[in-house]
Scaffold this active site. Structure first.
Site, mmCIF file in Angstrom:
data_model
loop_
_atom_site.group_PDB
_atom_site.id
_atom_site.type_symbol
_atom_site.label_atom_id
_atom_site.label_comp_id
_atom_site.label_asym_id
_atom_site.label_seq_id
_atom_site.Cartn_x
_atom_site.Cartn_y
_atom_site.Cartn_z
ATOM 1 N N GLU A 31 12.503 33.287 -8.425
ATOM 2 C CA GLU A 31 13.670 34.162 -8.681
ATOM 3 C C GLU A 31 13.353 35.424 -9.479
ATOM 4 O O GLU A 31 14.206 35.950 -10.193
ATOM 5 C CB GLU A 31 14.817 33.365 -9.351
ATOM 6 C CG GLU A 31 15.277 32.183 -8.516
ATOM 7 C CD GLU A 31 16.428 31.382 -9.141
ATOM 8 O OE1 GLU A 31 17.164 31.916 -9.995
ATOM 9 O OE2 GLU A 31 16.590 30.208 -8.749
ATOM 10 N N HIS B 192 16.976 24.360 -22.763
ATOM 11 C CA HIS B 192 17.563 25.263 -23.760
ATOM 12 C C HIS B 192 16.857 25.151 -25.100
ATOM 13 O O HIS B 192 17.031 25.986 -25.963
ATOM 14 C CB HIS B 192 19.051 24.955 -23.937
ATOM 15 C CG HIS B 192 19.824 25.133 -22.672
ATOM 16 N ND1 HIS B 192 20.089 24.094 -21.811
ATOM 17 C CD2 HIS B 192 20.355 26.239 -22.109
ATOM 18 C CE1 HIS B 192 20.758 24.560 -20.774
ATOM 19 N NE2 HIS B 192 20.929 25.845 -20.928
HETATM 20 N N1 GLN Z 1 18.640 28.445 -9.746
HETATM 21 C C1 GLN Z 1 19.096 28.892 -11.026
HETATM 22 C C2 GLN Z 1 17.929 28.999 -11.990
HETATM 23 O O1 GLN Z 1 17.051 28.217 -11.911
HETATM 24 C C3 GLN Z 1 20.152 27.986 -11.606
HETATM 25 C C4 GLN Z 1 20.665 28.475 -12.937
HETATM 26 C C5 GLN Z 1 21.909 27.773 -13.443
HETATM 27 O O2 GLN Z 1 22.259 26.707 -13.014
HETATM 28 N N2 GLN Z 1 22.592 28.334 -14.385
HETATM 29 O O3 GLN Z 1 17.878 29.846 -12.845
#
Ligand code: GLN
Ligand code: ZN
Length: 740
Positions: A470, A680
């Site tokens: 991503e 997190h």
């Molecule tokens: N595919 C997204 C990521 O990995 C999912 C993020 C989310 O669920 N907030 O960042």
């Protein structure tokens, strides 16, 4: 006598029109700014907001809501409710430790403020906590406000019932309420001495469906506060107050501010009647959306209320949930800009409503007519929507038949949720491309090298289902919004998500469609580097909708279906490009859930339908994944089941396996990847930790159901944290496989 009608606000943006507070905060945290400079910026931003409201002619201006980090945290401090672990700290050190944690000291929990996209810090009240009054800052703020606003300054108090309702309590509610009330009385007495005309008592918790269960506490609290003799304006935003209307309207307050933009407030008023002697501040100017008010939709209702109650016109909630000013958005086409109303425009709407209702000034809805000509319906899309039938919402075959045709994988397949570290280098790459400093080809080459690196890492670690990482996405919603029609983007439209984190949600203003494939190129690049399956990665229709400012001239269900159709076409293109696994993330599905049970069912039905419409066109052999990251989803389990996804990955680490128990109890039959560690947290899990997790998973779910993945995407973490964590996951899975 001349008719008048008061206008009021119940909170205003306080981040600074140019994000001054964010800059000051981050400067202070870095040591580049001292406390005095931070406080100067804070007061400037706050006072500018007050003056804007005054100059717009608002009569009763809510003050005292501005905050360095979070207003709920401010009330924890004002009431002296500070957990032991922060006790040694003072002043800003204490405040920021509670907000963000400090060395060895975890922060307070953060969670969503009702159904907004704002997050507050959950008050913690320990056993033996002794509240004490620290109202100096608040009273000083009110005095500053009085100097600028005079009689218009109305202090905003977070009510004790809501404060305790939202708190994590290690002591009985009633006992703590009894300790808090004298402090509130002390504060009101001081405010009365300052000569404020009234105070706003904000009690949003009274919209919750179980508000009846703390009726006597609310009655006790309000009676104690009313006894001070300062008129109370009970402000209840975000929804109607349901059946509790009967007793809430009877509370000894001077007036109530109710939300007329959501729920059934008008119908409740008709049913129960309005109590004599109280004013009604009608929250008719929607503090939650960014659209210009349509007079034709609001004026008749306000006119019908005029004979019923002494009427004020109010924002439905704090305007902090919308950006400052639409007039600044000069890059937007005028017909669109002219139908936007951010905080400043909403102030003018409050005044304009009054002028129309009592001054006979005509309301002008003409910008909407111009807008409709500017953004006409997409005729082909509307026809496609009209032709949808039940078959479009169901996969061709049921889950067991599909499973047999899908990719064969080893037991406990290893995967991740999609994103990999968004390092400075990655952000720089996107920023330079956006600024035009990088050609498209150079930009793509840059993204592709990150994809290659990430695939290499996953191959090297021996993951089973790979992702591209991503890197081309700044944000999981914005990326898709930028690739779809019907979305607009602001330059300055920031709203606070929490602390110094602000977001700029895209605006859905017209029909949504997909001019070209959105994710196929990166998928193909990733797949070209490996023979292992790459997981196609999409954001779901409900999440795109819930994290945008949606249009209000089309039901949300229809907008969700338009998004779903675009994603459906994307899935078809991904399949053609060879994708055998496609994930459609819906982390925001749950937060759209209405509070009232009768509206819940309708929401769940269309939200599930939207996901199904997006995914049901996939071949049986295509494995559809979804991902959700929150706990407490027990109540929406039937909805999650209804999505009919082949695999679901879920947040689990922070919920003590609650999620697993709920799934097991429900008899959830498809595959599940409960998060094995909390992304997190900066803590890197080791093999033993993950093995222990996996062993607990196996107590609840069948081996054949289990996937192994982190809680969520890895974009906020550093490679130095990600690599050892993923290595530990692999080692734990190897161990488990060996034991089988
Ligand atoms: N595919 C997204 C990521 O990995 C999912 C993020 C989310 O669920 N907030 O960042
Ligand atoms: Zn997530």
């Amino acid at each position: 006598m001349m008719m008048t009608m008061m206008t009021q606000t119940v909170g205003y943006p306080h981040i600074g029109k140019n994000r001054e507070l964010k800059r000051a905060l981050e400067g202070y945290w870095k040591g580049a700014l001292d406390a005095e400079a931070l406080s100067v910026t804070f007061r400037q931003v706050e006072e500018e907001g007050w003056c804007t409201q005054r100059d717009a002619g608002i009569d009763a201006i809510g003050v005292g809501d501005a905050t360095l980090y979070d207003a709920v945290l401010d009330w924890s401090l004002r009431l002296g409710l500070v957990s032991e672990r922060f006790a040694a700290l003072e002043g800003l050190d204490r405040l920021f430790a509670m907000a963000r944690g400090a060395a060895g000291i975890p922060a307070l929990d953060m969670t969503k403020w009702f159904d907004t996209n704002y997050h507050y810090l959950v008050p913690e009240i320990e056993a033996g906590a002794r509240p004490t009054a620290n109202f100096g800052d608040f009273l000083a703020t009110v005095r500053r406000a009085q100097a600028l606003l005079g009689e218009r300054a109305v202090p905003i108090l977070l009510g004790p019932v809501t404060f305790l309702r939202l708190a994590r309590l290690a002591v009985p509610f009633d006992a703590m309420l009894a300790q808090l009330l004298p402090l509130y009385v002390e504060l009101l007495t001081a405010l009365k001495a300052l000569g404020v005309p009234e105070v706003q008592l904000h009690e949003p918790a009274l919209i919750l469906p179980d508000s009846g269960s703390y009726r006597s506490q609310t009655e006790t609290a309000v009676a104690a506060l009313a006894a001070v003799g300062l008129p109370l304006n009970l402000v209840i935003p975000f929804d109607d107050i349901g059946e509790s209307f009967s007793w809430i309207a009877a509370l000894p307050v001077a007036g109530l501010t109710l939300d007329f933009t959501r729920g059934e407030t008008a119908a409740l008023l008709e049913r129960y009647g309005w109590p004599a002697g109280k004013f009604l501040a009608a929250g008719s100017v929607d503090g939650r959306n960014i659209w210009r008010l349509r007079g034709a939709e609001v004026l008749p209702q306000l006119r019908s209320l005029m004979p019923v109650a002494p009427l004020r016109i109010s924002a439905s909630c704090s305007l902090q949930h919308v950006p400052y000013s639409a007039a600044r958005e000069m890059a937007l086409p005028a017909p669109l800009r002219n139908v936007l109303a951010f905080a400043e425009e909403k102030l003018h709407e409050l005044a304009a409503l009054r002028d129309t209702l009592v001054g006979g000034v005509a309301w002008d809805d003409s910008p909407w007519a111009e807008f409709r000509a500017f953004a006409p319906e997409d005729v082909a899309l509307r026809a496609r929507q009209a032709a949808l039938d039940t078959g479009d919402f169901s996969r061709a075959e049921a889950y067991p038949a599909r499973r047999a045709q899908q990719v064969a994988l080893p037991p406990f397949p290893l995967t991740t949720i999609g994103s990999f570290p968004q390092t400075d280098a990655v952000r720089q790459l996107r920023a330079r491309f956006k600024r035009g400093e990088l050609s498209e080809a150079a930009y793509r080459a840059g993204v592709d090298s990150w994809i290659a690196y990430t695939i290499g890492v996953q191959e090297g670690l021996d993951f089973d289902v790979l992702v591209h990482g991503e890197f081309e996405r700044s944000d999981m919603v914005e990326y898709f919004a930028e690739n779809l029609t019907g979305f607009a983007f602001t330059q300055h439209g920031w709203v606070q998500s929490f602390g110094s984190r602000y977001v700029r949600p895209p605006i859905i203003y017209a029909d949504v469609s997909r001019p070209a494939p959105m994710t196929v190129r990166e998928f193909k690049v990733a797949q070209s580097f490996t023979s292992k399956p790459i997981k196609g990665m999409l954001t779901g229709p409900v999440t795109i909708l819930n994290w945008s400012f949606p249009r209000t001239d089309l039901p949300r269900r229809e907008v969700a279906f338009q998004l779903a159709l675009a994603l459906r076409d994307e899935i078809a293109d991904l399949e053609r490009a060879g994708a055998r696994i496609i994930q459609v993330d819906e982390p925001a599905l749950r937060e759209g859930l209405p509070y009232k049970s009768d509206r819940r069912a309708a929401y769940v039905a269309w939200a599930v339908d939207a996901f199904r419409l997006a995914t049901a066109g996939a071949a049986s052999a295509t494995q559809i994944h979804t991902h959700m990251c929150y706990a407490e989803f027990g109540e929406i389990l039937p909805a999650i089941d209804g999505l009919d996804a082949d695999v679901i990955s879920l947040e689990n680490a922070r919920s003590d396996d609650e999620t697993l128990r709920a799934l097991a109890e429900y008899g959830y039959a498809r595959e599940v990847g409960p998060g094995v560690y909390d992304i997190h947290s900066p803590v890197v899990p080791d093999e033993a930790f993950i093995l222990e997790k996996l062993r607990t998973f196996r107590l609840h779910l069948a081996d054949a159901q289990l996937w192994v993945n982190p809680d969520c995407g890895l974009k906020t973490r550093a490679w130095a944290e990600v690599l050892p964590a993923l290595r530990a996951m692999v080692a734990a899975v190897r161990q488990l496989r060996a034991e089988l």
